[in-house]
Scaffold this motif. Structure first.
Motif: not given
Lengths: 457, 55
Positions: A211-215
């Protein structure tokens, strides 16, 4: 003998045992052989509907599409599911009742109730032409996977797949196919669940890094973007939205539930299966794309190579399970199509009393599919969409059964116009006025249907 | 098809097309929205399809 070949042997024996057991319930008459005596419960109906619908495209094509193009792939696939639920919630009880009242067995016979036998013959021929590439795409997906994983040579994989497709359909008819579908549907869903979880912990660890890297995926996380333009989305979605009514192998499954309660259960459970399976498969594609951005998964340029590449990185037990789930998905879709097309040859083209032509058709069509697959034509997604675009020509006729007037000439003109438009535009890659082939086909078939039906008494 | 059904179809399709005009964030909003919209429609179909059995 390798682990894979032992498992393949076990799979073939288990499927054959189920198909032989199904014979005990009778496969001597058309109703028994092609639609399981209209006596299938809701759960088995749902699983065979799901396994027939969700093909090798899901674990190979859609994983790759989500990887390459982002969340637009989710919208495209879920719009299909929503469209199917919408159409089934209204038309499935009507079609089920009509098929029972008129002893309809093949999908094309449904058209003959209103438009006559000539239209049913033409619809059968168009379905044959449309679905051979689509069925071949299933065999291609599986065979590429088996070749990539080093289990079998491409040509041998095609032969093995084709034999299983024809054999199970021949032995057990639709009841055998439905039961093997049910088992394989469970395998497909289980493999997807385990794969998504395994990739998550293998790639991201336990700190919810996804979730923190999906961007990092940037514009792949919204639409429209340079891949998913509104026109591209519409071009892919329109044929799939109406898949439940235009594709004979799923239309025919509306004839098989034993009563309205089973039919209702089929629709709801299929929708549940479809939603869960779509979430898993598309999430897997996004997971892998994020891992590529983190340099933990190879960058893949040919999207249909994403899943085969993943298989090489998994522990052998899991890659075996996933490979078999893909084989299962392909075979369940392919043998359902072959059986459905054979029912049209038997009931609508040859109009035989027995099953000889229908069973011969199972063999001949499977050989044709295998030969087509040997030539490795194009991308899986494009092939599938071409088939669905051709089959759009039947949409006004199916809707017309319940809503509009029209007879033999309306049926023939609509089918010819739709087939000609879809094949011509697709073959020459034409998009007049920037509108894709599927939308043109959709517009033209309805225009021709209403124009001719106004003239026909 | 009765007009209420056509309206239902239009609403469902428009709901699925909403991300093309509503969301522009580089996170999972679009993904979650599409999943939620489909799940809600599935629940709606499950709740309203009981009439088939009684027809």
């Amino acid at each position: 003998m390798s682990e894979f070949l032992i498992l393949l042997l076990f799979y073939a024996i288990a499927g054959s045992a189920i198909a032989f057991y199904a014979r005990k319930y009778g496969v001597s008459e058309h109703v028994d052989y092609f639609i399981a005596g209209r006596n299938v419960g809701g759960v088995i109906s749902a699983l065979t509907y799901a396994a027939t619908t969700y093909s090798a495209f899901m674990m190979v094509g859609l994983v790759g599409l989500a990887y390459a193009s982002g969340v637009g792939a989710v919208g495209f696939e879920l719009l299909y599911l929503v469209g199917t639920l919408f159409l089934l919630s209204y038309y499935s009880p009507k079609i089920w009742r009509l098929s029972k009242e008129h002893n309809v067995v093949s999908p094309a016979e449904l058209l003959s109730v209103k438009y006559g036998k000539e239209v049913a013959v033409l619809a059968s021929i168009i379905s044959l032409i449309a679905l051979i590439p689509y069925t071949s795409s299933q065999v291609i997906g599986v065979s590429l996977l088996l070749e990539k994983s080093g289990a079998l040579q491409y040509e041998v994989a095609i032969a093995v797949t084709a034999i299983l497709i024809a054999f199970w359909a021949l032995i057990g008819g639709l009841r055998g196919v439905a039961w093997t579908d049910a088992l394989q549907g469970i395998i497909m869903l289980s493999a997807a669940v385990i794969t998504v979880i395994w990739v998550y912990f293998w790639g991201f660890g336990v700190e919810s890094e996804f979730t923190s890297q999906v961007s990092r995926l940037g514009e792949l996380l919204y639409v429209p973007n340079k891949i998913w333009t509104p026109m591209k989305f519409a071009a892919l979605s329109v044929p799939w939205f109406f898949f439940a009514l235009t594709n004979p192998q799923v239309l025919q499954r509306l004839f098989i539930p034993k009563d309205p309660r089973a039919l209702r259960r089929m629709v709801i459970l299929f929708g549940t299966f479809g939603l869960i399976y779509t979430i898993l498969v598309t999430f897997l594609g996004l997971e892998l794309r994020v891992l590529t951005a983190l340099d933990r998964f190879p960058a893949i340029s040919y999207r249909d190579d994403v899943t085969p590449t993943l298989l090489t990185l998994m522990p052998s037990w899991l890659s075996l399970l996933v490979a078999f789930s893909i084989i299962a998905a392909a075979i369940t879709t392919a043998n359902s199509i072959i059986l459905s097309l054979s029912s049209m040859i038997s009931r609508d083209v040859v109009r035989e009393g027995g099953l000889r032509a229908g069973q011969m058709a199972v063999v001949v069509l499977t050989i044709l599919v295998a030969l087509f697959a040997m030539s490795k034509p194009g991308y899986i997604v494009e092939l599938s969409v071409l088939s669905s675009t051709i089959l759009l020509s039947q949409l006004p006729l199916i809707l017309g059964i319940f809503h509009w007037k029209g007879g033999k000439f309306t049926g023939i003109a609509t089918l010819i116009a739709g087939f000609t438009t879809s094949v011509t535009l697709s073959a020459f890659k034409l998009s007049p006025a920037g509108i894709p082939a599927s939308i043109w086909t959709f517009i033209i078939v309805f225009a021709v249907f209403f124009a001719v039906s106004q003239m026909e008494k | 098809m009765c007009s209420m059904r056509v309206l239902e179809g239009v609403v469902v399709v428009l709901a699925m097309l909403l991300p093309f005009v509503a969301f522009k964030t580089a996170d999972l909003t679009t993904y979650i929205y599409w999943v939620a919209a489909t799940a809600l429609y599935l629940i709606y179909v499950a709740l309203t399809s009981g009439r088939w059995v009684n027809e």
